[in-house]
Structure formats: structure tokens, C-alpha cells
Design a protein around this motif. Sequence first.
Motif, PDB file in Angstrom:
ATOM      1  N   PHE A 114      21.776  65.097  34.671  1.00 12.97           N
ATOM      2  CA  PHE A 114      23.061  64.985  33.976  1.00 12.97           C
ATOM      3  C   PHE A 114      23.783  66.319  34.136  1.00 12.97           C
ATOM      4  CE2 PHE A 114      25.613  65.596  30.101  1.00 12.97           C
ATOM      5  CZ  PHE A 114      26.393  64.453  30.123  1.00 12.97           C
ATOM      6  N   ARG A 115      25.073  66.235  34.565  1.00 12.25           N
ATOM      7  CA  ARG A 115      25.839  67.445  34.855  1.00 12.25           C
ATOM      8  C   ARG A 115      27.271  67.293  34.348  1.00 12.25           C
ATOM      9  NH1 ARG A 115      26.278  67.996  40.902  1.00 12.25           N
ATOM     10  NH2 ARG A 115      24.012  68.093  40.652  1.00 12.25           N
ATOM     11  N   ASP A 116      27.560  67.944  33.223  1.00 14.37           N
ATOM     12  CA  ASP A 116      28.931  68.004  32.708  1.00 14.37           C
ATOM     13  C   ASP A 116      29.568  66.620  32.573  1.00 14.37           C
ATOM     14  OD1 ASP A 116      28.684  70.724  32.617  1.00 14.37           O
ATOM     15  OD2 ASP A 116      29.635  71.068  34.563  1.00 14.37           O
ATOM     16  N   GLY A 117      28.795  65.662  32.052  1.00 17.28           N
ATOM     17  CA  GLY A 117      29.321  64.327  31.820  1.00 17.28           C
ATOM     18  C   GLY A 117      29.060  63.342  32.931  1.00 17.28           C
ATOM     19  N   ILE A 118      28.493  63.787  34.051  1.00 13.45           N
ATOM     20  CA  ILE A 118      28.231  62.899  35.188  1.00 13.45           C
ATOM     21  C   ILE A 118      26.719  62.762  35.375  1.00 13.45           C
ATOM     22  CG2 ILE A 118      28.624  62.460  37.639  1.00 13.45           C
ATOM     23  CD1 ILE A 118      31.060  64.261  37.473  1.00 13.45           C
ATOM     24  N   TRP A 119      26.284  61.521  35.568  1.00 11.01           N
ATOM     25  CA  TRP A 119      24.879  61.221  35.815  1.00 11.01           C
ATOM     26  C   TRP A 119      24.682  60.997  37.317  1.00 11.01           C
ATOM     27  CZ3 TRP A 119      21.649  59.910  31.370  1.00 11.01           C
ATOM     28  CH2 TRP A 119      22.352  59.879  30.150  1.00 11.01           C
ATOM     29  N   TYR A 120      23.606  61.561  37.861  1.00 14.24           N
ATOM     30  CA  TYR A 120      23.238  61.347  39.262  1.00 14.24           C
ATOM     31  C   TYR A 120      21.779  60.902  39.298  1.00 14.24           C
ATOM     32  CZ  TYR A 120      27.308  64.417  40.003  1.00 14.24           C
ATOM     33  OH  TYR A 120      28.573  64.981  39.976  1.00 14.24           O
ATOM     34  N   TRP A 121      21.485  59.846  40.036  1.00 13.86           N
ATOM     35  CA  TRP A 121      20.092  59.409  40.144  1.00 13.86           C
ATOM     36  C   TRP A 121      19.800  58.813  41.518  1.00 13.86           C
ATOM     37  CZ3 TRP A 121      23.697  56.815  37.214  1.00 13.86           C
ATOM     38  CH2 TRP A 121      23.906  55.450  37.446  1.00 13.86           C
ATOM     39  N   MET A 122      18.528  58.863  41.892  1.00 12.13           N
ATOM     40  CA  MET A 122      18.052  58.263  43.140  1.00 12.13           C
ATOM     41  C   MET A 122      17.297  56.991  42.775  1.00 12.13           C
ATOM     42  SD  MET A 122      19.083  60.034  45.708  1.00 12.13           S
ATOM     43  CE  MET A 122      18.094  59.217  46.948  1.00 12.13           C
ATOM     44  N   ARG A 123      17.770  55.868  43.298  1.00 10.07           N
ATOM     45  CA  ARG A 123      17.153  54.580  42.995  1.00 10.07           C
ATOM     46  C   ARG A 123      15.799  54.475  43.706  1.00 10.07           C
ATOM     47  NH1 ARG A 123      20.717  50.171  41.909  1.00 10.07           N
ATOM     48  NH2 ARG A 123      19.540  48.975  43.458  1.00 10.07           N
ATOM     49  N   SER A 124      14.734  54.303  42.940  1.00 12.05           N
ATOM     50  CA  SER A 124      13.409  54.205  43.542  1.00 12.05           C
ATOM     51  C   SER A 124      13.231  52.894  44.303  1.00 12.05           C
ATOM     52  CB  SER A 124      12.325  54.324  42.466  1.00 12.05           C
ATOM     53  OG  SER A 124      12.510  53.342  41.461  1.00 12.05           O
ATOM     54  N   SER A 125      14.035  51.900  43.967  1.00 17.15           N
ATOM     55  CA  SER A 125      13.891  50.585  44.609  1.00 17.15           C
ATOM     56  C   SER A 125      14.331  50.597  46.064  1.00 17.15           C
ATOM     57  CB  SER A 125      14.683  49.532  43.840  1.00 17.15           C
ATOM     58  OG  SER A 125      16.045  49.911  43.740  1.00 17.15           O
ATOM     59  N   ASP A 126      15.365  51.401  46.394  1.00 15.32           N
ATOM     60  CA  ASP A 126      15.845  51.415  47.777  1.00 15.32           C
ATOM     61  C   ASP A 126      16.188  52.815  48.279  1.00 15.32           C
ATOM     62  OD1 ASP A 126      18.155  51.959  46.373  1.00 15.32           O
ATOM     63  OD2 ASP A 126      19.119  50.032  46.811  1.00 15.32           O
ATOM     64  N   ASN A 127      15.843  53.838  47.485  1.00 16.47           N
ATOM     65  CA  ASN A 127      16.045  55.233  47.879  1.00 16.47           C
ATOM     66  C   ASN A 127      17.511  55.558  48.150  1.00 16.47           C
ATOM     67  OD1 ASN A 127      14.842  57.772  48.230  1.00 16.47           O
ATOM     68  ND2 ASN A 127      14.869  57.562  50.460  1.00 16.47           N
ATOM     69  N   THR A 128      18.405  54.943  47.390  1.00 13.16           N
ATOM     70  CA  THR A 128      19.829  55.225  47.545  1.00 13.16           C
ATOM     71  C   THR A 128      20.333  56.024  46.350  1.00 13.16           C
ATOM     72  OG1 THR A 128      20.455  53.129  46.492  1.00 13.16           O
ATOM     73  CG2 THR A 128      20.229  53.152  48.908  1.00 13.16           C
ATOM     74  N   ALA A 136      15.281  61.653  33.794  1.00  5.82           N
ATOM     75  CA  ALA A 136      14.571  60.606  34.531  1.00  5.82           C
ATOM     76  C   ALA A 136      14.398  59.357  33.676  1.00  5.82           C
ATOM     77  CB  ALA A 136      13.216  61.123  34.981  1.00  5.82           C
ATOM     78  N   ALA A 137      14.548  58.192  34.300  1.00  7.67           N
ATOM     79  CA  ALA A 137      14.332  56.896  33.648  1.00  7.67           C
ATOM     80  C   ALA A 137      14.422  55.819  34.723  1.00  7.67           C
ATOM     81  CB  ALA A 137      15.342  56.651  32.538  1.00  7.67           C
TER      82      ALA A 137
END
Length: 681
Positions: free
Chosen positions: A464-478, A450-451
Motif C-alpha cells: 500500500f502506497r499513499d492510497g494506492i494498492w499494488y499486488w501480484m496475482r498468484s493465480s496468473d502472476n499478473t 499481503a492477502a
Amino acid sequence: MRITSLSTLIIFLFLFSISISAQKLVIDQTFAPEINGVVNFVEIQDDQKILIAGDFTLVNGQSRLKIARLNADGNLDTTFDANWVYASSNLNDVRVKALTVQPNGKVYVSGSFAAGGTNVPDKILRLNADGSADQSLTSIPLIEGVNFFKNIYKVQPIPNGKFIACGYFSTANGNSKSHLARFNNDGSYDATLTGEINNKCLDVAVQPDGKYLVAGTFTTVNGSTRLGLVRFNTDDSVDTSFNAFKVNNQFTIDEYLGIKLLDDGTMYAFHRPEYDFNYPNFNDFSILRLNADGSLKSSFATYARPAYDLEVLPNGKIIAVGDFFNAGPTSTQGYYFNRFTPDGRHDGSVRIDFFGANPGTSALEIAADDKIVVAGGFTSVRTNGVNVTKNYLVRLMPQPVPIKHKFDFDGDGKDDLAVYRPADRVWYINQSTNGFTSRQFGLSTDIPVAADYDRDGKADIAVFRDGIWYWMRSSDNTFAYGITGQAGDIPQGGFKGRFYLRGNMNTDGTPGLLTFRPSEAAFYVQNPYQSPHTVNLGNMSVTSGSIPVSADYDGDEYEDVAVFRDGNWSYLSSNDSRVWNFQFGLPGDKPVPADYDGDGRSDYAVFRPSTGVWYVQQSTEGFYAVQWGLSTDLPVPADYDGDGKTDIGVYRDGIWYILHKDNSIRIEQFGLAGDIPAQLR
């Protein structure tokens, strides 16, 4: 850990007595005196009026011949007028060479006050508080030269009413006396000062016990070897218990330009490095912190150029002006003005450039309200990338730097309690203002990272999963993702650093994606949606057993690539591209770097599972240790109360144990055994 009483848990080796926060310096636009020439000297009186001297003739449109006094607001103090000093002179031939304000408001001023070239003796005058001549100085001290050159670099009053002249001369009031002379209160020559130095005296500083230090370019004192810095006893004999640190062991000269005494008996000394490509290690610093016996306490990297003046801030940091070669990340950064931490590191949070004639900066003073007045030959000043016209005198004022929290999910300035539960792939967050929330995001094998990836002031859920980052943007929930590494890499979530990508430096504050690859002992970084690149680590020592601990160690608001191994820290400064190494901790310690004293710099810190003790080396407030936790606890330091200082904390089977910097304790059940706290790195 069973809580009984605070005294049984906490062992303080350092008392928190200083309240500080990270600060920038900005130009005080309300301070705008109009001066038509270089200002070489500035002194702030006890009443906060500002005395200046230099090569000017007009201040705010009124005639002031090289000496003037300003009110605290920058307006001309019309009650002070010293024009009589130069009234009958050719102003192009004369100048002030030293300026000293006494506690009683009287002023010593020295220099060439009459036209006629190099054959005219320099004088020492004493002015009353209104600028008029002090008639009690009945015998004007006259200084004559060495081969027609003469300069008085310092006039220093001493407790018995006498005063010392320090400079480059051979005759004082007609007496043969080289470079160091003493005068009685009426200006008559004091023949009892028999100490002899064989070259320039550049500064004198008197200790509370009456002993006095002399700095300069001399190599002998009373015929014996003393290189550039000596201390005299009250009877004027050489104090043999003081032996100044010898900087250039390969040379027969050490030049000291000045001295700044501190209350604890230590001192700062301005050293002029003798640059020699064969001995580069002797030329990386020009500010030295010396112990009371003259031995070295620490050195300050100012890149092989001298400092002219410095002041110590209440938090122990120092600000300095001088002809610094380069103390920042660019060719002009920090050229004339720098701030340093007490341990000698450049403070990257200050980025101020001065442009104009040499010397760009020559003197500075700190006012009672902590504003800083800087004098010199500059005609413009740049802060935060914006140039402002400022001629010869500027006032800087501190401005708090907003603290950015990695684990503040609701944007209220406090880090929140948050866990990722691999069993159900759900994030559970206890927001300090907006309350409880949860969201399913990730796989059971993911690493939580988280950041604030979208820079909206709120932390984003991320994995973080095997070199790939996934995140949910808090600014627009995308949803967003980025590919930086590979399986086995160690992620450094939300890294905000200076690094080159496709020829452009990342300086826009966009959090980058940084991973450490143990198999290669290498870092890979990218901005979101760009290709990853290997980080050039220069001569930084990184091995496969290193633990990545990237954080903002230099205080420039950009994180530095760093590693920890067996108590050894090494980081690549984003501010000056230098590698800094520090030993703090033991094998088996868990590194927990963070900003524990709120000065804008991450501190070296470790949690020792074998004893449950935290050891913290704060960059401004110094060292402390505290027992807080068990060997199986997970360290989770963060700023949970929003005071700008990191709190010590551990997570144990769903319970958070937090020790705030004000010594208050927070214990809260939030989570289950097997949950991963977001703060864990």
C-alpha cells in the motif's frame, strides 16, 4: 526472551478442553420422513429414536394419528403405535398439548383426546414404550378450564414418581387447583402441593437437588409478587433465595415461556418481551442466561420476539427456534432459527430460513451424532440460498467451514513465515510446503498488505502506497492495483466484508480494499477496480485516536469494520448491521484480534508490551492469558500449523517465536532486523 521451560513462560487462566472448528449447518438429505401435517413436538430417546406429535394423520404413508415414532434414519418405527388414543375421535377437534419422554421409555402425553368442543376436559395419558396405554395409571388426570379454556403446557415427572401438570386451568381431577397441580404415580390427585400461582404456568424444570422452577405469565405466588419465574423448595415452599431477573422495570408483568437448566446450576430462560416504543431497550432480547440465584448472567439479542425451544451444543453455543423478528441481516434471516455464541452474540455462520405456516419452527432436539432435528409448520427450508422442500420435520448436520488464511502463500492451509525488506524492496517467504521463494516488489516506504486478493487460496504479495494498492496475482502472476485512499490512511489488507457499492452488496467473497483515515475518523472501501466509498458506520463511535481492527467478529465469513481505543472495542456487524461494543484491554495494549479457538469468529485479544502478556477473550472457549514476548517484539499471530486456530507469535530482529495451541513451541530464524513481517498489521 530466554526460553527455559514451558511452565515458566505460560500462565493459563483457562484450560483448553474443547476441540472445535467453525461449522455451518446443512440439510441432511438422507433424512426424509413424509408427514402430512404440522409437527409441534419432537423428543429424541436414548436409543436415538425420534418421538413426534402434532396435527398429522399419516407418516410415510401409514396411519399415525398425531403421535408417531421414527427410527434414527427417518423411517417409521412400526413397533410404536398410539392410534388408540384418537381412534374414536373427530381428529379435527383434538390435539396434543404436551409430550414428555421418561428415561424408562414411557411417555406422558396430554391434550384434548375427544371431540366435543371446549367443555371436554383435557387428559394426561401415560404410554408404554410401544405406544400402548400404561395400565398402572389407574386414575386418569383430568384438567378443566378457566372460562372453558384449558391447556396443559408441560407434564414433568419428579424423582419420587409423581408428576406435575403445568398449564392454564382451574380444576384438576375435580379439585379446585389453578395452573399448577401434582399427581401421584397412579394418576390420583396429590393435595399436598399447596403452592398457588395466579395465571398461566408454561414450563416446569426440576433441579438435581429436587427444587423445581415454574415459568409462566403469573404475577403472584401464594399471594406475594413473583413475576413469571419462581423456584420452589422440595417442601413446596417458595425459595426466597431465588429472585428472577426483572426484565421490564417499567411494567408490572414479566412473561417467561420456558426454562433450560444447565449442569453448572445456571439456566436459560425464554422471555416474552413486552414491546413498547417508549422503552425499546427492554425489548431487544428474549433469551436470558440466569445465574443460579435468578440474577442476569447475559442476554441474547433476538429482536423482540419469543424463543420456543433451545439446546446447548457441546462447545457452549446455543441453537434456538422461535418467532424471532429478525436476527440476521435481511428481513427473513434468522426468523425461525438461530445460533448464538455463549456470550449472547448472534452466530452469523448459520443462515437458514424456514418457510410455511406458523409456527414456522416449534421444537428442536440434538441427536447423539450432533445432528439437529427441527420441527414446525414449515414446508421448505433454505440453506446457502437454495430452497429445499421439507415438510414439518428436517434434520440439519454440521459441516466444517474451510479456514481461509491471509498469509498462506502456497495454499497448503498453513500461514507461512514472510517478511518484506524495505532496504532492498524484496519479499522473502518461507513456504511450509513449497519452500523458500523471494521477489522484489514495492518501494522502501511501502506498507506490506499481503492477502488473497484473487481468491485462489494463496496469499498475494501486495503493498500500500499513499492510497494506492499494488499486488501480484498468484493465480496468473499478473500485476493489479486499486486506488482507495490517500497518504496517511491505514490499510486493512484483503478486507472481505459486506458493504454497498453502487447499490449492490458485496457478497461474492471478493476481497475489498479498506482503509482507515485517522484525520476524518472514517473508513473507505472498494472492490478492486471500482471507486472508493465511505463506509456508513451508523452509531459506531470512531475517533481520530482509534486503531482499525477489522475482522470477522460475528462469524458470518465476512469481516466487520471495527476499531480499538484504550481497551474499548467497537464493531459494525456485517450480519445484522448492529454496533457491538466491548471493553477488553488497557491503554497502551496492542490489539491482535484473530480466531484463537477455531470457531469461525475473530476474538478480542491484546498484547501488553509492558508485561509481555497476551490476553485473549475467545468467543467459544473463553478467556486465557499467556506471557509470550518482550516489550519491543512485534506481535504476529497466525495459524502456522494449520489446525484452524490462531497461534500466538512474536517477531524479534529476524527470529520468530511461535506458541501453538497444543503448547508446542516453534523458534525459527527467518529475516533480519528492520524487516517487516507480513503478519504485522
